[in-house]
Every structure is written in structure tokens, then in C-alpha cells.
Enzyme design. Structure first.
Site, PDB file in Angstrom:
ATOM      1  CG  ASP A 151      -1.945   1.243   0.961  1.00 17.32           C
ATOM      2  OD1 ASP A 151      -2.919   1.524   0.081  1.00 17.32           O
ATOM      3  OD2 ASP A 151      -2.088   2.321   2.550  1.00 17.32           O
TER       4      ASP A 151
ATOM      5  CD  GLU B 202      -2.161   2.739  -3.308  1.00 20.00           C
ATOM      6  OE1 GLU B 202      -3.724   2.869  -3.610  1.00 20.00           O
ATOM      7  OE2 GLU B 202      -1.787   2.540  -2.169  1.00 20.00           O
TER       8      GLU B 202
END
Length: 662
Positions: A338, A373
Site C-alpha cells: 500500500d 501501489e
């Protein structure tokens, strides 16, 4: 009275060796570390850690056993301008604990103090770390080791995927055990999913703001203890720990040939900003664990109040050890990071950052599927295409281009083709493979596929922020009617685009990622930021699933696996047998034709046998097929006794695939 001997600075964390427990804690700036042991009644015994080797404080508890509850108190300067926020009144969680007992509520005793230390003791309110020592029989489990070229990712939430599944026993729904249930595995296998990517399953907590509103952090990105399995997704069956239940699920998925990727959060911690709770790293060694400004403030490049300083040598090793723990103890096949730009901050983004170097040097981790990401909200935070070899990346440019092409008429076919070809301009020149592009139309963050076709505006009022949260840049199209209630003509156009987008995703070069529920027609009622909705808004409604769409999706994935141009994970080159780009007359597109405005019709010949016909206009068109005998192929037609075609008449917003007869 318990007494600690010096013990050893290794192994890290709390380790049971069969005769006792060795405790270690990193803190470069502490003046004293106190181990706090708790009995079943919550009574606390404080014992100063007797030894320090470098920046590792350590001690050994003879006779200590698994199940021992513990925490730490750390003393040192409270000097925010220098980044120090030590406060011995606050019990602290071991950053390496592998289990926790209890929950973190909205309690003022967690306040560490802004300019002055808060003296309220937090021990009674804080969950206790647990020493665990669980052996497990993997029964010869081996990773499925799906080649990247054959990988089809399915992004899902443990609870959202299974909570309403009618064929899973009620007591198992919403749990790790549900992932191992034959009904769920059958669904994944029937679809053709190779890789299940789970939203965070590490121990996370709900932000105080959400608790005040009666909401929760459903997605789970507010991680407190990244080594610990979150017990909220455990069934609670007697004798089966959360860790064992997750292992059982992964073993069952592996037995079915399905990989498991975990979404992990190392960009920030659950301690939030300076007003957030002091639970762990802030009180252990704030200046080492976090990115700070020169005056000691948190550098909030994540939007979550703080950012972990992953370039610090110890913090780098903490992440590497955590990933190896999940790989070794749970046999996970990969990780999705993330806000992955934080991984490479030094503080600017650097492809050679310490954590990237450590990952590349670790043979076990470098063999895993690693997905980033590729952004954060800091300066220079957008880094799509810039991660080192070994990483694949979520491709938001692919997402926006395909939405814009099919739904808005804003994207020319040249841009469409570039992203259909694994966004080659982003990745090919940097020595990456097509699989580095994780193609997606939707993800957990944003509209579902159905909502993308039904809502032009976000509808996030249930989140309690007066609809201010969530993106306003969705590239969606409701086809003239906001919401799920619309006439038959509008629904016909929506369904055509639904199938066109799924087909584009699953037949593009690169690695496709399907959001769980998109194959069923799942709606979140226009909420494009459902991070705090642990309810029927986010749980898949299996009873009303679009069965025809599920079959269509499964047929597409089977078709994908037949096409060498999509599975060999090699770049398409001009003039090779992988791809030919054709116009509506079946002729090769000239350089000039690529530049003709927003032309939205084309044909794509893959591996000289499969012909993808695209009409993204809002009117019917006729295309002349290239030389050969062509017929329909599932899910676009039945090949047995099929009519041989020389032209194709395509309705508005449609895509079709034909196969060339031998």
C-alpha cells in the site's frame, strides 16, 4: 518474583526456546526499557531489561511459556522538537508481536502528549502482546508458482467475499475458514482465478474518529501489529487460533492451485498524527521509526498522519523480517504494498533505496510476487513505471484510459492500444516485462464496475464526512440516469459496456486484476470510498449475483489462457506474430490513422488467430474482417456449426472476439 537474565540480542521479538522466553526491543534513543508481564487477572510486573547490545535491549525469562502476556514501557527524553516522545506512563506494544489479546478503543489514556507528556497510565486499556509458539503441519504444501503470464488476480476482502455466501456455514462466514470452504474455492476455480489478493489481514484498529461515529476501518489499512493475524476474521472455534485458521485457508487454496497475496501496510502506522494514540513506535523510538520535519513534526506524506522511515537500517530489517515471517509461517506467495512509494523514500524516491536493495538481496522474498501501489501524496510521490525490476505496479493510467475510451469517448485508439499493450511506453524501455503492469478497471478503492456505469457522482454520505471523501475524478458514465433504477434501453447500454470493460481487462497484455464482485454485478450504491462500511454495502450478495455475467467472465479468462500473445509475458514487436492493429476495413493501421482524433473503432489480431473487434462509439458499425474464415468463440458465440463471417456488425459500446478457422 520473575528475574531476567541477559539473554541475547537475537532472535528478534519474543522467542520461546523450549526453556524460557528471550525478549528483544530496538530503541536507539531510549534511556531505559522495562518489560511488563501480565497475568490472567491483568496484574502487572515490571522488570528492567538487563542488557543492551548496540540499539537492541534484551533479556531472558527462564521458565517463561507461550501464552505469556507482555508489553513495554520505554523511558527517555520527551523533546518533540528533536523528535523524541518517550513516556513511561504508556504501555507499548512490541512491533514484532505475533499475537495480541484485546482491542484498542477510543480511550484518552492512549494520549501521549503534544507539547508535554500525558501522565495517565494506559496499561489497563491497551491490548497485551502474547508470546506464541505454534507448530503446524503443512503436509507437503508447495506454492502453486503460477507464471506471471498466466496470472489472474482477484482482489477481495475476507469478510466481504464470504459473509453472505449461502453455501458456507453461518458460523464460518466472514472468516479465514470461509476461504477454505469448497464452495468458495469452487467459485474461484470456476472463474479461472489463479491468485487471491487479500486486503489486510494483519492486526488493525479503528481510528478514534470512526469509533465516535459508530463506524469501523473495514478495509483494514490502519495496521497496528503487522506480524500478527487479525483475530476479527477468525471463527473463534475452540482450539483453533487465528494463525492456524489462516494457515488452513492458505493450505486449502494452494491445494486447489490458487496463490495467496497479502496486502501489507508499511507506509504508516496506526498511531496517526501528533494527536493520535501512543501505542507502539511513537513511544519506543519516534525519531528512528518516522519521517520527521526539521522541527520534529510528522512528515505526512501518506495522508494518514505519519510515515514510516523505511530507509532507517533497523526499520528496513523490521520490514524484511515481517515479510519473511508471513512467507515462512503462512506460505504466502506475494505481497501488495500500500502506498508503495514510501518504500523507496530516502526521503526522495530512489530505485536503489535500502528496502529495495534488501528485497532484491533476499532470495526468498525476491522470488515472491511483489506488487506496488506506486504513489503517495508527498512531493514526487507519483512513481508509476519507476519501481525496480522485480516489482509489478498498479496501473492507474491503464484504468483511466480504458474508462475514458469506453465510457467518455475521450481517449483516442492510439492511447487505448498503448495501454492494451501493457502500457509499453511506461515499462518496456525500463527493462520491465509486460506483467509489471497490473491492469485494473476497478479496485477496492473507488466505484465497483457496476457503479461505474450507474453513477456520475459519488454517494458517500454514509461515511460521515458530508460526501467530501472519495475521488471526484471517476471517468464514469451513468448513461443519462443516476442510480440503479433506469429503463431497459439504458440498462442495455450499461450491460454492453460492462462486458466491454471486462473483456478489455481480461484480454489486455499485462496482469489483469479483477475486483471481487465485479463478475457478479455487485453495487455499493454509488459509494466510491467504502473503507468504513462493514455491512451489506460491501458484502457480496451471492443470492442476487448475475450468473450470466459470472459465466461470461469465466469464459473470458479461459479464452485469455489460450492466447500465447497474452501468456508468454514478452513485449509485442512491430511485425511479429503476436499482434496486428487493424482498422474497420481489416487493413493495417497507418501512422496517420493512429493520429486521427478520437477514432474508437479498431481490430486487434492476436497470435494470428484471435480477432478482437472493438466498437466504442455510441452507434452501430460494420467492420470488414481480414482475410480468412472467422467464427464466434465463447463467450461471444458458439463455435460448433457456427456461421463463417466476413463482416461483423457491432452494436454501440461492444467488443467481440472471433477465432480463425484452421
Amino acid at each position: 518474583m520473575a528475574v531476567l537474565t541477559h539473554g541475547s540480542p537475537t532472535p528478534s521479538g519474543a522467542y520461546f526456546d523450549g526453556k524460557g522466553i528471550n525478549f528483544t526491543l530496538f530503541s536507539a534513543h531510549a534511556e531505559q526499557v522495562t518489560l511488563c508481564l501480565f497475568d490472567e487477572q491483568g496484574q502487572e510486573r515490571q522488570i528492567a531489561m538487563p542488557a543492551r547490545t548496540g540499539d537492541i535491549w534484551h533479556g531472558y525469562l527462564p521458565g517463561g511459556k507461550p501464552g505469556q502476556r507482555y508489553g513495554y514501557r520505554v523511558s527517555g527524553p520527551f523533546d518533540p522538537s528533536r523528535g523524541h516522545r518517550f513516556n513511561p506512563h504508556k504501555l507499548l506494544i512490541d512491533p514484532r508481536t505475533r499475537a495480541l489479546e484485546g482491542k484498542v478503543g477510543d480511550d484518552p489514556r492512549f494520549t501521549g502528549g503534544v507539547s508535554q507528556p500525558d501522565v495517565r497510565d494506559s496499561a489497563a486499556a491497551l491490548p497485551k502482546c502474547l508470546v506464541i509458539h505454534e507448530e503446524y503441519d503443512w503436509q507437503g504444501d508447495k506454492p502453486p508458482a503460477i507464471p506471471w503470464g498466466n496470472t489472474v488476480i482477484y482482489e477481495a476482502h475476507v469478510r466481504g467475499l464470504t459473509q453472505l455466501h449461502p453455501d458456507i456455514p453461518p458460523e464460518l462466514r466472514g472468516t479465514y475458514a470461509a476461504l477454505a470452504h469448497p464452495a468458495l474455492i469452487e467459485h474461484l476455480k470456476t472463474l479461472g482465478i489463479t491468485t487471491l489478493e487479500l486486503l489486510p489481514v494483519q492486526f488493525h484498529i479503528d481510528e478514534p474518529r470512526l469509533q465516535k461515529m459508530g463506524l469501523s476501518n473495514y478495509w483494514g489499512y490502519n495496521v497496528l501489529a503487522p506480524f500478527a493475524v487479525d483475530p476479527d476474521y477468525a471463527s473463534g472455534r475452540e482450539g483453533i487460533s487465528p494463525l492456524r485458521e489462516l494457515r488452513d485457508a492458505i493450505k486449502a487454496l494452494h491445494n486447489a492451485g490458487i496463490e495467496v497475496i497479502l496486502d501489507v501496510v508499511f507506509n504508516h502506522s496506526a498511531e496517526l498524527d501528533v494527536f493520535g494514540p501512543t501505542l507502539c513506535q511513537r513511544g519506543i523510538d519516534n525519531a528512528s521509526y518516522y519521517w520527521l520535519t526539521p522541527d520534529g513534526e510528522y512528515d505526512n506524506i501518506t495522508g494518514c498522519g505519519n510515515a514510516l522511515r523505511l530507509s532507517h537500517p533497523y526499520v528496513t530489517q523490521w520490514v524484511i523480517d515481517c515479510l519473511n515471517y508471513w512467507r515462512d509461517s503462512c506460505h504466502v506467495d506475494g505481497f501488495r504494498f500500500d502506498l508503495g512509494t514510501v518504500l523507496g523514500r530516502t526521503p526522495a524516491f530512489d530505485q536503489h533505496a535500502p528496502l529495495f536493495a534488501a528485497l532484491a538481496a533476499d532470495e526468498r522474498l525476491s522470488a515472491c510476487k511483489l506488487i506496488a501501489e506506486p504513489w503517495d501524496i508527498g512531493l514526487g510521490g507519483y512513481q508509476l513505471g519507476n519501481f525496480p525490476t522485480g516489482f509489478s505496479e498498479w496501473n492507474d493510467q491503464y484504468r483511466d484510459a480504458m474508462r475514458g475510451f469506453w465510457l467518455r469517448g475521450e481517449v483516442p485508439r492510439g492511447t487505448f492500444a498503448q495501454h492494451f499493450a501493457a502500457s509499453s511506453r511506461l515499462f518496456e524501455q525500463r527493462g520491465r516485462l509486460p506483467s509489471a503492469s497490473i491492469n485494473q478497471i476497478t479496485a477496492h478503492d473507488g466505484f465497483t464496475l457496476l457503479d461505474l456505469l450507474c453513477f456520475n457522482q459519488k454517494h458517500n454520505q454514509m461515511n460521515g464526512e458530508e460526501n467530501r471523501d472519495g475521488s471526484d475524478n471517476n471517468h464514469s458514465n451513468n448513461f443519462g440516469c443516476e442510480g440503479l433504477v433506469a429503463d431497459a434501453a439504458i440498462w442495455q447500454r450499461r450491460k454492453a459496456c460492462q462486458r466491454a470493460l471486462l473483456t478489455t481487462l481480461l484480454l489486455s497484455q499485462g496482469t489483469p486484476m479483477l475486483l471481487a464482485g465485479d463478475e457478479q454485478g455487485h453495487s455499493q450504491q454509488g459509494n466510491n470510498n467504502a473503507y468504513c462500511q462493514n455491512n451489506i454495502l460491501t458484502w457480496l450478495d451471492w443470492g442476487s449475483a448475475d450468473r450470466a455475467l459470472m459465466t461470461f467472465t469465466a469464459d473470458l479468462i479461459r479464452l485469455r489462457q489460450q492466447i500465447p500473445a497474452l501468456t508468454q509475458d514478452q513485449w509485442w514487436q512491430s511485425g511479429d506474430s503476436n499482434v496486428q492493429w487493424l482498422d474497420s476495413q481489416g487493413q493495417a493501421l497507418s501512422d496517420a490513422a493512429w493520429e486521427q482524433g478520437c477514432q474508437q473503432q479498431l481490430q486487434i489480431l492476436l497470435s494470428q488467430r484471435w480477432l478482437v473487434l472493438i466498437n466504442a462509439t455510441d452507434h452501430e458499425c460494420e467492420m470488414h474482417l481480414p482475410e480468412g474464415e472467422w467464427e464466434g468463440i465463447p463467450p461471444f458465440g458458439v463455435s460448433d456449426h457456427a456461421e463463417r463471417l466476413t463482416t461483423w456488425r457491432g452494436s454501440a459500446h461492444t467488443i467481440c472476439v472471433l477465432i480463425k478457422r484452421d
